[in-house]
Design an enzyme around this catalytic site. Structure first.
Site, PDB file in Angstrom:
ATOM      1  N   LYS B  91      93.220  77.327  -5.965  1.00  9.35           N
ATOM      2  CA  LYS B  91      94.166  78.447  -5.963  1.00  9.35           C
ATOM      3  C   LYS B  91      95.106  78.378  -7.144  1.00  9.35           C
ATOM      4  CE  LYS B  91      94.472  79.378  -1.033  1.00  9.35           C
ATOM      5  NZ  LYS B  91      95.354  79.321   0.127  1.00  9.35           N
ATOM      6  N   ALA B 103      88.003  83.282  -2.685  1.00  7.49           N
ATOM      7  CA  ALA B 103      87.859  83.745  -1.309  1.00  7.49           C
ATOM      8  C   ALA B 103      87.767  82.550  -0.384  1.00  7.49           C
ATOM      9  CB  ALA B 103      86.619  84.616  -1.177  1.00  7.49           C
ATOM     10  N   ASN B 104      88.424  82.641   0.763  1.00  3.00           N
ATOM     11  CA  ASN B 104      88.274  81.633   1.804  1.00  3.00           C
ATOM     12  C   ASN B 104      88.467  80.208   1.338  1.00  3.00           C
ATOM     13  OD1 ASN B 104      87.416  82.641   4.526  1.00  3.00           O
ATOM     14  ND2 ASN B 104      86.401  83.970   3.060  1.00  3.00           N
ATOM     15  N   CYS B 105      89.521  80.048   0.607  1.00  9.47           N
ATOM     16  CA  CYS B 105      89.839  78.726   0.112  1.00  9.47           C
ATOM     17  C   CYS B 105      90.282  77.853   1.268  1.00  9.47           C
ATOM     18  CB  CYS B 105      90.981  78.860  -0.867  1.00  9.47           C
ATOM     19  SG  CYS B 105      90.647  77.957  -2.298  1.00  9.47           S
ATOM     20  N   LEU B 106      89.816  76.642   1.283  1.00  2.00           N
ATOM     21  CA  LEU B 106      90.243  75.742   2.364  1.00  2.00           C
ATOM     22  C   LEU B 106      91.630  75.203   2.099  1.00  2.00           C
ATOM     23  CD1 LEU B 106      86.946  73.787   2.802  1.00  2.00           C
ATOM     24  CD2 LEU B 106      87.895  75.525   4.290  1.00  2.00           C
TER      25      LEU B 106
END
Lengths: 115, 106, 130
Positions: B91, B103-106
């Protein structure tokens, strides 16, 4: 752990289906779930190289193919004798299956999602 | 920075990806308390190349693999990226590199 | 035995949302807790549009889902990326995008695809309606 197959069958340029199917594959892979892809019908056109869509036409999903290795997505299946298979202008990372293997493939997965 | 203002979204991601310049990256980095060094730049350029090549902002795992492949196994580790971009490397680095939020970063 | 429903068909271009509704009603009438969650993806996220107004003599499919969700206590998730790009915006997303309006209907919640992956790994089967 469930092994997932994402089956793309829509044209990459006529709707968002391929894009959203691939997004799901990437997320599954990001969460370390085993995932393979298979392509049929209009979705096979993703394999054609030298695509240069404009922003109106949509994102160039062909480019993502080379990036799949970074997600540990290694198997992209197509059915042999599909019109896009094995041509010089086509992406080379696919595995071609004959008709019987192709049909048997769907039973190898705990879940199959179609886009 | 000069007077011209650059539009960011609420989370600090660039709204118009064409606005990105290395100078802008320095400012974006300051905003998130990252002091840019050569080691940082190496990752930022790698990330921009990744995006240009594949048209996707990578999450942590693919980012680590890409760094591993291009810069070697010493740098291709999440701990290395965490020291450069603390918190969430994908990010933070995407912000500085002027890329869309992964998208959909942990 | 618990199921996850994955619905990808548009409420306007397909009957996926209607068929899945019939499925969940039939399934929960026999096994009350058999559906752990319903995840809407692709154009199916349009189901969460609170301002859509169907003709009075047709089913209000959004309302029908809200009712079954309440009745059976089943969470309804919309993929956040798919929803936001189609204008299905929760109050908190409306702040993030500096918008004045939000359009997400009650009973629906925006979640990342990670929530779907979690449902996949914690339920026996995922059934796709498209």
């Amino acid at each position: 752990m469930k092994h997932t197959l994402i089956h793309l069958n829509s044209s990459p340029y006529s709707s968002l289906a391929c894009k959203e199917g691939l997004d799901l594959a990437l997320v599954l892979a990001t969460f370390e779930q085993p995932v393979d892809l298979c392509l049929s019908g209009a979705a096979l056109s993703i394999l054609t190289s030298e695509q240069s869509p404009t922003i109106e036409q949509g994102k160039n999903l062909h480019k993502l193919l080379d990036g799949l290795e970074f997600y540990d997505i290694e198997n992209i299946f197509i059915e042999k004798d599909s019109s896009w298979a094995n041509t010089e202008t086509s992406w080379q990372g696919v595995t071609s299956l004959d008709k019987i293997q192709w049909q048997a493939m769907f039973s190898d997965y705990q879940q199959v999602f179609r886009f | 920075m000069t007077n011209h203002t650059v539009a960011l979204d609420g989370e600090g991601y660039l709204l118009n990806l064409q606005d990105w310049t290395p100078e802008l990256a320095e400012h974006l980095a300051k905003d998130v308390d990252v002091e840019m060094s050569d080691a940082h730049w190496e990752i930022i350029y790698l990330l921009r190349e990744f995006y240009q090549e594949f048209e996707v902002s990578p999450a942590m795992r693919p980012l680590v693999k890409a760094v591993n492949k291009k810069l070697g196994v010493e740098k291709g580790r999440s701990i290395y990226l965490m020291t450069l971009f603390p918190g969430s490397p994908p990010k933070l680095a995407a912000k500085i590199a002027g890329l869309p939020k992964p998208a959909n970063c942990l | 035995m618990q199921y996850t429903l994955l619905i990808t068909g548009s409420p306007y271009q397909s009957k996926a949302c209607n068929t899945a509704l019939r499925f969940i009603k039939a399934a929960t009438s026999k096994y009350p807790n058999c559906i752990k969650g319903v995840f809407f993806y692709e154009d199916a996220v349009l189901i969460g549009n609170q301002v859509a107004q169907p003709p009075r003599d047709e089913i209000n499919i959004t309302k029908a889902w809200q009712e079954i969700a309440k009745e059976q206590n089943v969470p309804l998730y919309l993929c956040i990326a798919a929803a936001v790009r189609r204008g299905i915006i929760s109050e908190s997303e409306s702040h993030r995008y500096e918008l004045e309006q939000h359009t997400l209907a009650e009973q629906f919640q925006l979640e990342g695809l990670g929530t779907l992956v979690d449902l996949m790994s914690t339920t026996n089967k995922v059934i796709q309606f498209r």
